[in-house]
Design a protein around this motif. Structure first.
Motif, short mmCIF file in Angstrom:
data_model
loop_
_atom_site.label_atom_id
_atom_site.label_comp_id
_atom_site.label_asym_id
_atom_site.label_seq_id
_atom_site.Cartn_x
_atom_site.Cartn_y
_atom_site.Cartn_z
N ALA A 1 0.94 -1.06 -0.58
CA ALA A 1 -0.22 0.01 -0.04
C ALA A 1 0.48 1.55 0.16
CB ALA A 1 -0.64 0.21 1.65
N PRO A 2 1.27 1.59 -0.87
CA PRO A 2 2.13 2.68 -1.20
C PRO A 2 1.40 3.55 -0.96
CG PRO A 2 1.78 2.11 -3.11
CD PRO A 2 1.25 0.82 -2.64
N ASP A 3 0.42 4.48 -1.17
CA ASP A 3 0.04 5.51 -0.39
C ASP A 3 -0.62 5.49 0.68
OD1 ASP A 3 -0.63 6.03 -3.06
OD2 ASP A 3 -2.31 5.66 -3.50
N ARG A 4 -0.02 4.56 1.15
CA ARG A 4 -0.71 4.84 3.23
C ARG A 4 0.89 4.33 3.95
NH1 ARG A 4 -3.13 -0.70 4.97
NH2 ARG A 4 -3.13 0.71 6.63
N ALA A 5 2.03 4.01 3.15
CA ALA A 5 2.65 4.48 3.23
C ALA A 5 3.54 5.75 3.53
CB ALA A 5 3.98 3.99 2.73
N ARG A 6 3.26 7.14 3.22
CA ARG A 6 3.55 7.91 2.73
C ARG A 6 2.40 8.98 4.60
NH1 ARG A 6 4.56 10.16 -2.95
NH2 ARG A 6 4.77 7.88 -4.33
N ALA A 7 1.35 7.88 4.54
CA ALA A 7 0.80 8.67 5.77
C ALA A 7 1.31 8.99 6.67
CB ALA A 7 -0.74 8.16 6.22
N GLY A 8 2.71 8.47 7.38
CA GLY A 8 3.76 8.88 8.39
C GLY A 8 4.40 10.14 8.26
N ARG A 9 4.68 10.62 7.30
CA ARG A 9 5.28 11.77 6.36
C ARG A 9 4.99 12.86 7.04
NH1 ARG A 9 7.02 10.32 0.17
NH2 ARG A 9 8.50 8.00 1.20
N PRO A 10 5.46 13.88 7.90
CA PRO A 10 5.13 15.11 8.00
C PRO A 10 5.05 15.99 6.37
CG PRO A 10 6.99 14.86 8.16
CD PRO A 10 7.20 13.24 7.91
N PRO A 11 3.93 16.62 6.66
CA PRO A 11 3.38 17.52 5.19
C PRO A 11 4.21 18.74 4.74
CG PRO A 11 2.11 18.19 7.05
CD PRO A 11 2.48 16.79 7.25
N GLY A 12 4.72 18.83 3.88
CA GLY A 12 5.03 19.91 3.26
C GLY A 12 6.36 19.71 3.36
N ARG A 13 6.58 18.72 3.28
CA ARG A 13 8.50 18.12 3.65
C ARG A 13 8.84 18.16 1.72
NH1 ARG A 13 12.29 14.46 7.10
NH2 ARG A 13 11.08 16.45 8.39
N SER A 14 9.85 19.03 1.60
CA SER A 14 10.17 19.06 0.14
C SER A 14 11.05 18.18 -0.43
CB SER A 14 10.94 20.26 -0.14
OG SER A 14 11.86 21.05 0.72
N GLY A 15 11.48 18.19 -2.05
CA GLY A 15 12.79 16.84 -1.93
C GLY A 15 14.03 17.39 -1.35
N GLN A 16 13.99 19.01 -1.69
CA GLN A 16 15.00 19.42 -1.68
C GLN A 16 15.71 18.88 0.46
OE1 GLN A 16 15.97 23.23 -1.38
NE2 GLN A 16 18.33 23.55 -1.09
N GLN A 17 14.47 18.74 1.80
CA GLN A 17 14.96 18.47 3.29
C GLN A 17 15.35 17.45 3.14
OE1 GLN A 17 11.08 20.32 3.93
NE2 GLN A 17 12.01 22.05 4.84
N ARG A 18 14.64 16.48 2.40
CA ARG A 18 14.87 15.36 2.27
C ARG A 18 16.29 14.72 1.63
NH1 ARG A 18 9.18 14.58 0.36
NH2 ARG A 18 9.59 14.27 -1.64
N GLY A 19 16.65 15.39 0.26
CA GLY A 19 17.72 14.83 1.00
C GLY A 19 19.00 15.90 1.11
N GLN A 20 18.73 16.42 2.11
CA GLN A 20 19.92 16.90 2.92
C GLN A 20 19.84 16.02 4.25
OE1 GLN A 20 17.96 21.11 4.23
NE2 GLN A 20 19.18 22.01 1.97
N ARG A 21 19.28 14.94 4.77
CA ARG A 21 18.44 14.77 5.51
C ARG A 21 19.48 13.23 5.31
NH1 ARG A 21 13.73 12.58 9.17
NH2 ARG A 21 14.76 10.65 10.36
N ALA A 22 19.58 12.35 4.03
CA ALA A 22 19.75 11.77 3.44
C ALA A 22 21.24 11.58 3.93
CB ALA A 22 19.43 11.41 1.57
N ARG A 23 21.64 13.07 3.23
CA ARG A 23 23.08 13.02 3.40
C ARG A 23 23.96 13.01 4.51
NH1 ARG A 23 21.73 16.93 -1.12
NH2 ARG A 23 21.59 18.50 -0.14
N GLY A 24 22.81 14.06 5.31
CA GLY A 24 23.12 13.66 7.01
C GLY A 24 23.28 12.23 7.03
N VAL A 25 21.99 11.67 6.77
CA VAL A 25 22.47 9.99 7.62
C VAL A 25 23.45 9.65 6.80
CG1 VAL A 25 21.11 7.76 7.18
CG2 VAL A 25 20.20 10.21 7.67
N LEU A 26 24.03 9.48 5.30
CA LEU A 26 25.03 9.24 5.49
C LEU A 26 26.70 9.44 5.98
CD1 LEU A 26 26.17 7.37 2.57
CD2 LEU A 26 26.58 9.79 1.14
N ILE A 27 26.86 11.30 5.71
CA ILE A 27 27.19 10.78 6.49
C ILE A 27 27.85 10.55 8.08
CG2 ILE A 27 28.36 13.24 7.80
CD1 ILE A 27 27.95 14.81 5.03
N ASN A 28 26.82 10.39 8.66
CA ASN A 28 26.93 9.31 10.08
C ASN A 28 27.39 8.00 10.00
OD1 ASN A 28 26.15 12.23 11.55
ND2 ASN A 28 24.10 11.52 11.23
N ALA A 29 26.95 7.44 9.06
CA ALA A 29 26.91 5.84 8.77
C ALA A 29 28.71 6.02 8.34
CB ALA A 29 25.88 5.35 7.64
#
Length: 100
Positions: free
Chosen positions: A10-38
């Protein structure tokens, strides 16, 4: 098992937990942070179980950060260190500008 299959079923239900208004740029920044921490964890804690004290742990992290930010080559910079990349940017061009 149910938890790992839920996004596939259920891909539509999987998105239900994400906060509204989060842009792709913010997700990308978070992904880079997670990568650097790893990367930090992998390179700093590899073959190591404990530190003698907090000071030793902080020094190890500081050494890694210094190496990562100055010496370590980055694929996004053309396999150059940040220092070499910045030096190349600051070097004036030796070719003349075309005449108007």
């Amino acid at each position: 098992m149910r938890r790992t299959l839920r996004p596939l079923l259920a891909p539509d239900r999987a998105r239900a937990g994400r906060p509204p208004g989060r842009s792709g740029q913010q997700r990308g920044q978070r992904a880079r942070g997670v990568l650097i921490n790893a990367t930090c964890k992998r390179e700093t804690l590899q073959d190591r179980r404990t530190f003698a004290d907090e000071r030793e742990a902080r020094l190890s992290l500081f050494r890694w950060l210094h190496r990562y930010n100055t010496v370590r080559r980055h694929s996004t910079l053309g396999r150059r260190s940040p220092i070499a990349y910045e030096t190349a940017l600051d070097t004036p061009s030796t070719t003349l500008a075309p005449a108007a």
